[in-house]
Scaffold this active site. Sequence first.
Site, PDB file in Angstrom:
ATOM      1  N   ARG A  18       0.848  -1.194   0.000  1.00 64.85           N
ATOM      2  CA  ARG A  18       0.000   0.000   0.000  1.00 64.85           C
ATOM      3  C   ARG A  18       0.871   1.227   0.000  1.00 64.85           C
ATOM      4  O   ARG A  18       1.745   1.361   0.845  1.00 64.85           O
ATOM      5  CB  ARG A  18      -0.832   0.031   1.299  1.00 64.85           C
ATOM      6  CG  ARG A  18      -2.130  -0.603   1.181  1.00 64.85           C
ATOM      7  CD  ARG A  18      -3.068  -0.307   2.314  1.00 64.85           C
ATOM      8  NE  ARG A  18      -2.563   0.243   3.559  1.00 64.85           N
ATOM      9  CZ  ARG A  18      -3.334   0.577   4.564  1.00 64.85           C
ATOM     10  NH1 ARG A  18      -4.638   0.460   4.466  1.00 64.85           N
ATOM     11  NH2 ARG A  18      -2.847   1.053   5.685  1.00 64.85           N
ATOM     12  N   ASP A  67       0.331  -3.321  12.264  1.00 68.52           N
ATOM     13  CA  ASP A  67       0.812  -3.690  10.928  1.00 68.52           C
ATOM     14  C   ASP A  67       1.189  -5.167  10.926  1.00 68.52           C
ATOM     15  O   ASP A  67       2.192  -5.570  11.533  1.00 68.52           O
ATOM     16  CB  ASP A  67       2.028  -2.824  10.555  1.00 68.52           C
ATOM     17  CG  ASP A  67       2.411  -3.006   9.099  1.00 68.52           C
ATOM     18  OD1 ASP A  67       2.645  -4.170   8.684  1.00 68.52           O
ATOM     19  OD2 ASP A  67       2.462  -2.010   8.366  1.00 68.52           O
TER      20      ASP A  67
HETATM   21  C1  PRP Z   1      -1.149  -4.784   4.310  1.00 71.25           C
HETATM   22  C2  PRP Z   1      -1.972  -6.045   4.345  1.00 71.25           C
HETATM   23  C3  PRP Z   1      -2.777  -5.936   3.086  1.00 71.25           C
HETATM   24  C4  PRP Z   1      -3.029  -4.456   2.983  1.00 71.25           C
HETATM   25  C5  PRP Z   1      -4.412  -4.189   3.476  1.00 71.25           C
HETATM   26  O1  PRP Z   1      -0.075  -4.930   3.462  1.00 71.25           O
HETATM   27  O2  PRP Z   1      -1.183  -7.197   4.420  1.00 71.25           O
HETATM   28  O3  PRP Z   1      -2.117  -6.421   1.933  1.00 71.25           O
HETATM   29  O4  PRP Z   1      -2.070  -3.810   3.819  1.00 71.25           O
HETATM   30  O5  PRP Z   1      -4.732  -2.862   3.286  1.00 71.25           O
HETATM   31  P1  PRP Z   1      -5.870  -2.406   2.260  1.00 71.25           P
HETATM   32  O6  PRP Z   1      -7.040  -3.279   2.466  1.00 71.25           O
HETATM   33  O7  PRP Z   1      -6.126  -0.976   2.671  1.00 71.25           O
HETATM   34  O8  PRP Z   1      -5.311  -2.488   0.876  1.00 71.25           O
HETATM   35  P2  PRP Z   1       1.052  -3.798   3.336  1.00 71.25           P
HETATM   36  O9  PRP Z   1       0.719  -2.861   2.221  1.00 71.25           O
HETATM   37  O10 PRP Z   1       1.275  -3.182   4.683  1.00 71.25           O
HETATM   38  O11 PRP Z   1       2.308  -4.609   2.835  1.00 71.25           O
HETATM   39  P3  PRP Z   1       3.133  -5.765   3.567  1.00 71.25           P
HETATM   40  O12 PRP Z   1       2.277  -6.998   3.503  1.00 71.25           O
HETATM   41  O13 PRP Z   1       4.349  -5.870   2.728  1.00 71.25           O
HETATM   42  O14 PRP Z   1       3.422  -5.341   4.987  1.00 71.25           O
HETATM   43  N1  URA Z   2      -2.368  -3.277   6.939  1.00 71.13           N
HETATM   44  C1  URA Z   2      -2.039  -3.753   8.170  1.00 71.13           C
HETATM   45  O1  URA Z   2      -1.069  -4.514   8.312  1.00 71.13           O
HETATM   46  N2  URA Z   2      -2.778  -3.366   9.216  1.00 71.13           N
HETATM   47  C2  URA Z   2      -3.815  -2.545   9.089  1.00 71.13           C
HETATM   48  O2  URA Z   2      -4.484  -2.243  10.093  1.00 71.13           O
HETATM   49  C3  URA Z   2      -4.145  -2.070   7.798  1.00 71.13           C
HETATM   50  C4  URA Z   2      -3.408  -2.446   6.735  1.00 71.13           C
END
Ligand code: PRP
Ligand code: URA
Length: 213
Positions: A108, A204
């Site tokens: 994201r 997170d």
């Molecule tokens: C997190 C999570 C989802 C996303 C959810 O990933 O694992 O993929 O955010 O958010 P959304 O519904 O608003 O799209 P992140 O982008 O933090 O990446 P990561 O898995 O590499 O930590």
């Molecule tokens: N991604 C995460 O890991 N946590 C949240 O709460 C939202 C997006």
Amino acid sequence: MAYGFDNLMVLDHPLVQHKMSILRSTDTGKKKFTELVDEITSLVTYEATRELPLEPVQVTTPLTNATFARMAGDQPVIVPILRAGLGMLDGISRLIPNARVGFLGMFRDEETFEPQPYYEKFPKGLDTAPIFVVDPMLATGGSATAGISFIKRQGGRDIKVMCIVAARRGVQTVLDAHPDVKIYAAAFDRDLTPNAYITPGLGDAGDRLFGTL
Ligand code: PRP
Ligand code: URA
């Protein structure tokens, strides 16, 4: 099925609720967090695989021959959304050991919250396989919606999403864009913070799984 959404299933099992309360806590460190995501994923898998097709099979037990049931149809495909989705891969693979795995890398953007794809690798035959997209957090729903669209462009049709925490906005967004998809979650949280974190949430997920806090 739950919270006013026909295609949302939230596990209300006491074991899931108990494990979720520990998972959410800031007192829970990386090792325990990873173990709990793994265990909760297996419990969500139990519900998400309920519609897998079966076929009859003749079995000789020590006492007699009888007809039982075994899984039929194409090998399922699991698609973890990188990186946090990797934390759910063992928990689902353990229960569907013959499943194939496709990967979708997506993060994201920290300012726009828009999903940014960076990697994809899928097995063949997506058009006839049951597909399980796994990602612990469904927040705005942007990542899951984009991921499902991507899988559909590769031919995928029978798609289920499994997550640990689903936010109302994320569920609404995914089901508006993909009303044919079913979502399975261990917990449902109503709100997002202004920077699109699920609240009360668990923080997170990727950072807690991989120690990048
Ligand atoms: C997190 C999570 C989802 C996303 C959810 O990933 O694992 O993929 O955010 O958010 P959304 O519904 O608003 O799209 P992140 O982008 O933090 O990446 P990561 O898995 O590499 O930590
Ligand atoms: N991604 C995460 O890991 N946590 C949240 O709460 C939202 C997006």
